[in-house]
Motif scaffolding. Structure first.
Motif, PDB file in Angstrom:
ATOM      1  N   GLU A  95      -5.402   4.143   3.674  1.00 43.60           N
ATOM      2  CA  GLU A  95      -5.356   2.675   3.717  1.00 43.60           C
ATOM      3  C   GLU A  95      -4.169   2.205   4.560  1.00 43.60           C
ATOM      4  OE1 GLU A  95      -7.032  -0.196   1.958  1.00 43.60           O
ATOM      5  OE2 GLU A  95      -8.517   1.332   2.447  1.00 43.60           O
ATOM      6  N   LYS A 133      -5.596   9.628  -5.270  1.00 48.54           N
ATOM      7  CA  LYS A 133      -5.164   8.247  -4.990  1.00 48.54           C
ATOM      8  C   LYS A 133      -4.108   8.220  -3.878  1.00 48.54           C
ATOM      9  CE  LYS A 133      -6.256   6.348  -9.464  1.00 48.54           C
ATOM     10  NZ  LYS A 133      -5.787   6.199 -10.819  1.00 48.54           N
ATOM     11  N   TYR A 144      -4.556   5.931  -0.594  1.00 47.54           N
ATOM     12  CA  TYR A 144      -3.620   4.880  -0.157  1.00 47.54           C
ATOM     13  C   TYR A 144      -2.964   5.219   1.174  1.00 47.54           C
ATOM     14  CZ  TYR A 144      -4.234   2.507  -4.602  1.00 47.54           C
ATOM     15  OH  TYR A 144      -4.781   1.834  -5.659  1.00 47.54           O
ATOM     16  N   THR A 197       0.843  -1.214   0.000  1.00 47.93           N
ATOM     17  CA  THR A 197       0.000   0.000   0.000  1.00 47.93           C
ATOM     18  C   THR A 197       0.871   1.254   0.000  1.00 47.93           C
ATOM     19  OG1 THR A 197      -1.581  -1.265   1.305  1.00 47.93           O
ATOM     20  CG2 THR A 197      -1.953   1.099   1.181  1.00 47.93           C
ATOM     21  N   THR A 229       2.399   1.670  -3.407  1.00 52.59           N
ATOM     22  CA  THR A 229       1.387   2.157  -4.367  1.00 52.59           C
ATOM     23  C   THR A 229       1.120   3.643  -4.136  1.00 52.59           C
ATOM     24  OG1 THR A 229       0.368  -0.018  -4.161  1.00 52.59           O
ATOM     25  CG2 THR A 229      -0.885   1.639  -5.348  1.00 52.59           C
ATOM     26  N   CYS A 230       1.114   4.020  -2.858  1.00 47.27           N
ATOM     27  CA  CYS A 230       0.890   5.431  -2.507  1.00 47.27           C
ATOM     28  C   CYS A 230       1.996   6.304  -3.108  1.00 47.27           C
ATOM     29  CB  CYS A 230       0.872   5.552  -0.975  1.00 47.27           C
ATOM     30  SG  CYS A 230       0.546   7.204  -0.394  1.00 47.27           S
TER      31      CYS A 230
END
Lengths: 220, 494
Positions: free
Chosen positions: A165, A158, A162, A130, A133-134
């Motif tokens: 998340e 986004k 993330y 995560t 991806t962030c």
């Protein structure tokens, strides 16, 4: 790639564009290697493969520093993008800082060798994915800032998603760690690693917030 | 050339220098201030294009100033330009926003008052109206351009660095256009008052290019502007770039382009020609304020970008300049003319007399003038435009058009077509038919300008004016210019 001696206006612009692209590629790549390194550490400990990944992240970090300094010098020397120069340099410096966090985390794994129980592996991997991806979303937002400012907002959104998340996963993981039967010193040690990994996402969010301001300034 | 003539031109050259020092910043201020373009590059481009604009396209606005008041003596022109220059200096120091345009118009009105000439209110209203339209038009154009640019950039994914390179190039190109427009539009402010008394004579370069006396005057004015750019504009550019126009280079490009379009539109005879040919109403060729055009453009951008409300204090400040500057310049010019005439014994104007001869009366009647109301003025002479206009208006209601008509026909201007002079001349701007018609006037003398025009029109269709319509405007203007040349060449006395 060193800067050629004399370039015309458009040649110089193209050269710096390539340098910035290469720099952002490096940040994105470092995230993927860090992700692989965490998986390797969880399955093999600080093995040679892990050390190879550490070396690769370190190489990317050094390279990132070099590119950033060159771009900085070029922008000031030739008074390019005078109105946005400071913002671009700040963006590059902040993004370079994310590279530094990946590198530092790898070193911490090697130096401190945390003993992570198997039951937490899945959450550690999920947290790392995560976070990466962030950071990757932030890299895309940064690319969009240079080419297509209309898309910055989408990518920034986004990054924020993330980051939230990652916060949720780290909270869940820390709750599980402190709810386990591990001795307190191990619990604190593991919490430290959870927070260090999560830090990349927090830093990415800070950069995204600043990028949103730069984008407003860049709009006509 | 007499040294006194050069001395009299200095006030115009000073005006040119101050225009270059101040207004070049409107073209390259943001680019130089933000470091996008180097000062030397900006100064070189501005200098070259200001001169080109002045020499190639400067005559349109000059004619409008000439219509307002034709300063007919060199010391008078010197005084008018000096008064305008002093007004600009003095009011700038007092913190009032001024433009050379407004100062020179005031100075011409001051000369009109002193010389007892009549100021054509139609021309004056046309000029003042244009001043008001200028910033509004610049704002509208800037807002439209910015909107179009934003749409264009949205459809293209241009890298920030590449866009920066394009912007640099665009700033240089539009800067050149801006400098050209500035030269074309504002040269009238600098040397316009000297045109009727130009000390130069026409000559040919390389056997094909006719360099007129007016163009030589414009070249001199353009050089003065260029010197102003090189010697003093850097400071102003840096101030404009850093403080007054806090715009991004791209928005600055839009502002400069809008400013340049406005200056060009109000100076271009080519555009006027195109519009006239298409049967569309033409745009008045009037010198406008470069600074106010830029302020208008920036306000337009601000309104579009941030939805700002109109800054009324700023507009009121500009409006105050429109009123205060001409009044101050007119007063200073009037007083200076008085001093120059009575203390330094200089002839600051050539007296123009008027006479309502039977021929003039007949001509006025033929033009539809209500002749019965002024029948008792037949044969009377008047020593100034003001006295004949006053006498006429006491007897009949006089519209500005009628007044202009009466002054045109009643003006006494002796012309004698000496055979020797006629035989030796070969003016390049006259057609062979026109020249032949001119030579037919050999040995004749006339009392009024219109009689010469009539005599020539009778002898060759190439001398005939067409009905006063938009389409015929350019043809008539060319004939008028040629007639002026004839009057200048064969005029006697005065």
């Amino acid at each position: 790639m060193a800067m050629p001696g004399r370039l015309n206006l458009f040649g110089r612009s193209r050269h710096i564009e390539r340098e910035i692209e290469e720099f952002l590629d490096g940040v994105s790549e470092a995230g993927l290697i860090f992700q692989r390194a965490v998986r390797t550490y969880l399955s093999e400990g600080p093995s040679q493969d892990f050390r190879d990944d550490l070396d690769e992240v370190s190489r990317l970090e050094t390279r990132g520093d070099q590119i950033r300094r060159r771009v900085e010098a070029e922008l000031y020397e030739h008074t390019l993008i005078p109105d946005l120069r400071a913002d671009v340099l700040r963006l590059l410096e902040d993004t370079d800082w994310l590279l530094g966090i990946f590198q530092a985390n790898c070193y911490h794994f090697v130096i401190e060798r945390p003993d992570i129980p198997k039951e937490f592996h899945r959450d550690f991997i999920e947290l790392t994915e995560t976070v990466v991806t962030c950071v990757d979303s932030l890299v895309m937002a940064a690319r969009a800032f240079f080419r297509n400012i209309g898309a910055v907002r989408d990518h920034n959104h986004k990054v924020i998603f993330y980051e939230t998340e990652a916060d949720m996963i780290s909270t869940r993981l820390k709750t599980a760690i402190f709810g386990s039967d591990l001795p307190l010193e191990r619990k604190i040690h593991l919490r430290y690693f959870v927070e260090r990994i999560d830090d990349s996402a927090n830093a990415a969010e800070d950069v995204a917030d600043e990028l949103a301001i730069y984008t407003i300034k860049r709009s006509l | 050339m007499d040294i006194a003539v050069l001395l009299f031109l200095t006030s115009g050259l000073f005006l040119g220098w101050s225009l270059g020092a101040n207004d070049a910043a409107n073209v390259f201020g943001t680019a130089v201030g933000s470091g996008v373009v180097r000062f030397r590059t900006a100064a070189l481009i501005t200098g070259v294009f200001v001169i080109l604009g002045a020499v190639i396209s400067g005559s349109g606005t000059t004619q409008t100033l000439g219509d307002l008041g034709s300063v007919n003596a060199l010391p008078g022109a010197f005084t008018a330009a000096a008064a305008a220059g002093f007004t600009v200096y003095w009011m700038t120091r007092a913190g009032v926003p001024v433009s050379t345009t407004q100062a020179i118009v005031g100075a011409i009105i001051g000369w009109n008052l002193f010389s007892q000439s009549v100021t054509d209110t139609r021309v004056l209203f046309k000029i003042v109206g244009t001043w008001m339209i200028c910033p509004v038009l610049a704002g509208l154009i800037a807002a439209a351009l910015l909107h179009l640019l934003a749409v264009f950039l949205k459809t293209r994914s241009i890298h920030l660095l590449r866009l920066d390179a394009y912007t640099r190039l665009a700033l240089i190109v539009v800067g050149a256009f801006g400098a050209y427009s500035l030269g074309a539009n504002n040269i009238a402010n600098v040397v316009g008052v000297f045109v009727p008394v130009s000390p130069f004579t026409d000559f040919r370069i390389g056997g094909f290019f006719n360099f007129t006396s007016v163009q030589q005057l414009f070249l001199l004015g353009g050089l003065a502007i260029a010197i102003g750019v090189f010697t003093y504009s850097k400071k102003v550019m840096l101030t404009v770039g850093a403080e007054i126009l806090p715009l991004s280079p791209l928005a600055a490009w839009v502002a400069v382009l809008a400013h340049s379009i406005v200056l060009f539109v109000f100076a271009s005879q080519g555009l006027e020609h195109l519009l006239a040919q298409a049967g569309l109403p033409t745009i008045p060729l009037v010198p406008v304020s470069s600074s106010q055009a830029v302020v208008g453009a920036v306000v337009g951008i601000g309104l579009l970008k941030r939805g700002r409300t109109i800054q009324w204090p700023l507009l009121a400040h500009i409006g105050a300049g429109w009123v205060a500057t001409p009044i101050a310049a007119a007063a200073i010019c009037f007083l200076s003319l008085f001093v120059l005439q009575n203390v330094f014994d200089q002839r600051v104007y050539r007296p123009v007399s008027y006479e309502l001869t039977p021929r003039v009366m007949a001509r006025l009647e033929a033009e539809g003038f209500p002749i019965e109301g002024i029948a008792n003025l037949k044969g009377r002479e008047f020593e100034s435009a003001r006295s004949i206009a006053g006498s006429l208006s006491e007897r009949i209601p006089l519209t500005p058009e009628m007044r202009s008509q009466a002054l045109t026909y009643a003006e006494v201007f002796h012309t004698s077509f000496f055979p020797i002079r006629l035989a030796s001349m070969a003016p390049e701007e006259l057609s062979p038919q026109q020249l032949a018609a001119l030579r037919q006037l050999s040995g004749r003398s006339y009392r009024h300008k219109w009689q010469v025009a009539d005599a020539l029109a009778q002898r060759a269709p190439e001398w005939r004016l067409r009905p006063d319509t938009t389409v015929n405007k350019l043809h008539n203007r060319r004939i008028q210019r040629q007639l002026e040349f004839v009057y200048r060449t064969f005029g006697v006395g005065g």
